[in-house]
Design a protein around this motif. Structure first.
Motif, PDB file in Angstrom:
ATOM      1  N   ASP A   1      28.323   7.957 -19.635  1.00  7.74           N
ATOM      2  CA  ASP A   1      29.081   6.821 -20.180  1.00  7.74           C
ATOM      3  C   ASP A   1      29.469   7.060 -21.629  1.00  7.74           C
ATOM      4  OD1 ASP A   1      29.157   5.374 -17.866  1.00  7.74           O
ATOM      5  OD2 ASP A   1      28.278   3.565 -18.738  1.00  7.74           O
TER       6      ASP A   1
ATOM      7  N   LEU B   1      25.885  -1.447 -23.197  1.00  3.09           N
ATOM      8  CA  LEU B   1      24.460  -1.127 -23.103  1.00  3.09           C
ATOM      9  C   LEU B   1      23.799  -1.571 -24.403  1.00  3.09           C
ATOM     10  CD1 LEU B   1      24.809   2.416 -21.536  1.00  3.09           C
ATOM     11  CD2 LEU B   1      24.215   0.305 -20.360  1.00  3.09           C
TER      12      LEU B   1
ATOM     13  N   ASP C   1      24.343   2.490 -12.826  1.00  2.00           N
ATOM     14  CA  ASP C   1      24.738   3.839 -13.193  1.00  2.00           C
ATOM     15  C   ASP C   1      24.030   4.323 -14.458  1.00  2.00           C
ATOM     16  OD1 ASP C   1      26.293   1.785 -14.487  1.00  2.00           O
ATOM     17  OD2 ASP C   1      27.608   3.348 -15.270  1.00  2.00           O
ATOM     18  N   CYS C   2      23.449   3.395 -15.206  1.00  2.00           N
ATOM     19  CA  CYS C   2      22.784   3.756 -16.467  1.00  2.00           C
ATOM     20  C   CYS C   2      21.269   3.658 -16.373  1.00  2.00           C
ATOM     21  CB  CYS C   2      23.325   2.889 -17.594  1.00  2.00           C
ATOM     22  SG  CYS C   2      25.040   3.269 -17.960  1.00  2.00           S
TER      23      CYS C   2
ATOM     24  N   LEU D   1      19.180  -3.078 -19.940  1.00  2.00           N
ATOM     25  CA  LEU D   1      20.016  -2.829 -18.778  1.00  2.00           C
ATOM     26  C   LEU D   1      20.217  -4.121 -18.000  1.00  2.00           C
ATOM     27  CD1 LEU D   1      18.757   0.554 -17.279  1.00  2.00           C
ATOM     28  CD2 LEU D   1      20.895   0.102 -18.457  1.00  2.00           C
TER      29      LEU D   1
ATOM     30  N   ASN E   1      24.202  -5.214 -13.303  1.00  2.00           N
ATOM     31  CA  ASN E   1      25.482  -4.637 -12.910  1.00  2.00           C
ATOM     32  C   ASN E   1      25.685  -3.216 -13.443  1.00  2.00           C
ATOM     33  OD1 ASN E   1      25.745  -5.469 -15.584  1.00  2.00           O
ATOM     34  ND2 ASN E   1      27.943  -5.816 -15.391  1.00  2.00           N
ATOM     35  N   ARG E   2      24.661  -2.611 -14.038  1.00  2.00           N
ATOM     36  CA  ARG E   2      24.786  -1.261 -14.589  1.00  2.00           C
ATOM     37  C   ARG E   2      23.761  -0.292 -13.998  1.00  2.00           C
ATOM     38  NH1 ARG E   2      28.012  -0.301 -19.000  1.00  2.00           N
ATOM     39  NH2 ARG E   2      27.848   1.750 -18.066  1.00  2.00           N
TER      40      ARG E   2
END
Length: 186
Positions: free
Chosen positions: A178, A30, A168-169, A162, A165-166
């Motif tokens: 994370d 990140l 989730d964040c 960001l 592919n992230r």
């Protein structure tokens, strides 16, 4: 995505410093793009106007005697209409950068009277567009302490990049999860 350090710490129990958190964020993919540590607000202190006398050479200016909590009254020339004895506000001393007007203060003479700083408005501190007068704090505001801490302006802002592919964040909870998974807290 931008978030404050205090907001992150609502979801992540950690004693890690701002620098450690930023390093770990980058290490887990990140990328930290920017950190605003709010250092520009650290020099501002809460001060109380002891007296406000009419300027001898100007109708709309006042010569203030200001208590910054160190026992040495400071003389300031001020044009704010609400400047009065007893008012508690934010003081910027010479050498302080005032972000709302993009000026670093110095000792100067205004119409022949020396001024050692300024009492600030909300616009001068980038808090709002209000430039009608100096900030008027409650009488019980602690004179001599940091205005940034009192007003909540000292909370660092972290901006991360960001990637697609992230997903989730895309939430503060996902970022905290994370960081906890990487061993930086719980």
């Amino acid at each position: 995505m931008k978030f404050t350090l205090s907001w992150l710490k609502e979801h992540l129990d950690t004693d890690a410093s701002l620098e450690q958190i930023c390093e770990r964020l980058t290490a887990i993919g990140l990328e930290v793009e920017d950190v605003d540590d709010k250092a520009a607000y650290k020099p501002f202190v809460i001060a109380k106007i002891l007296s406000a006398e009419k300027h001898p050479e100007a109708d709309r200016l006042k010569v203030l005697s200001v208590d910054a909590g160190d026992g040495k009254p400071v003389q300031i020339v001020c044009g704010a209409p609400n400047a009065r004895a007893g008012l508690v506000g934010a003081l910027a001393r010479p050498g302080t950068y005032v972000p709302g007007i993009d000026v670093t203060l110095s000792v100067g003479k205004i119409r022949g009277v020396e001024s050692h700083g300024m009492m600030c408005s909300e616009k001068e501190l980038n808090m709002s567009d209000n430039h009608d007068g100096i900030i008027d704090l409650p009488d019980d505001a602690p004179v001599g302490t940091s205005f940034a801490s009192y007003a909540g302006l000292d909370d660092p802002v972290i901006e991360i990049n960001l990637t697609p592919n992230r997903p989730d964040c895309t939430s503060i909870y996902g970022i905290a999860r994370d960081l906890a998974a990487s061993g930086l807290g719980t």
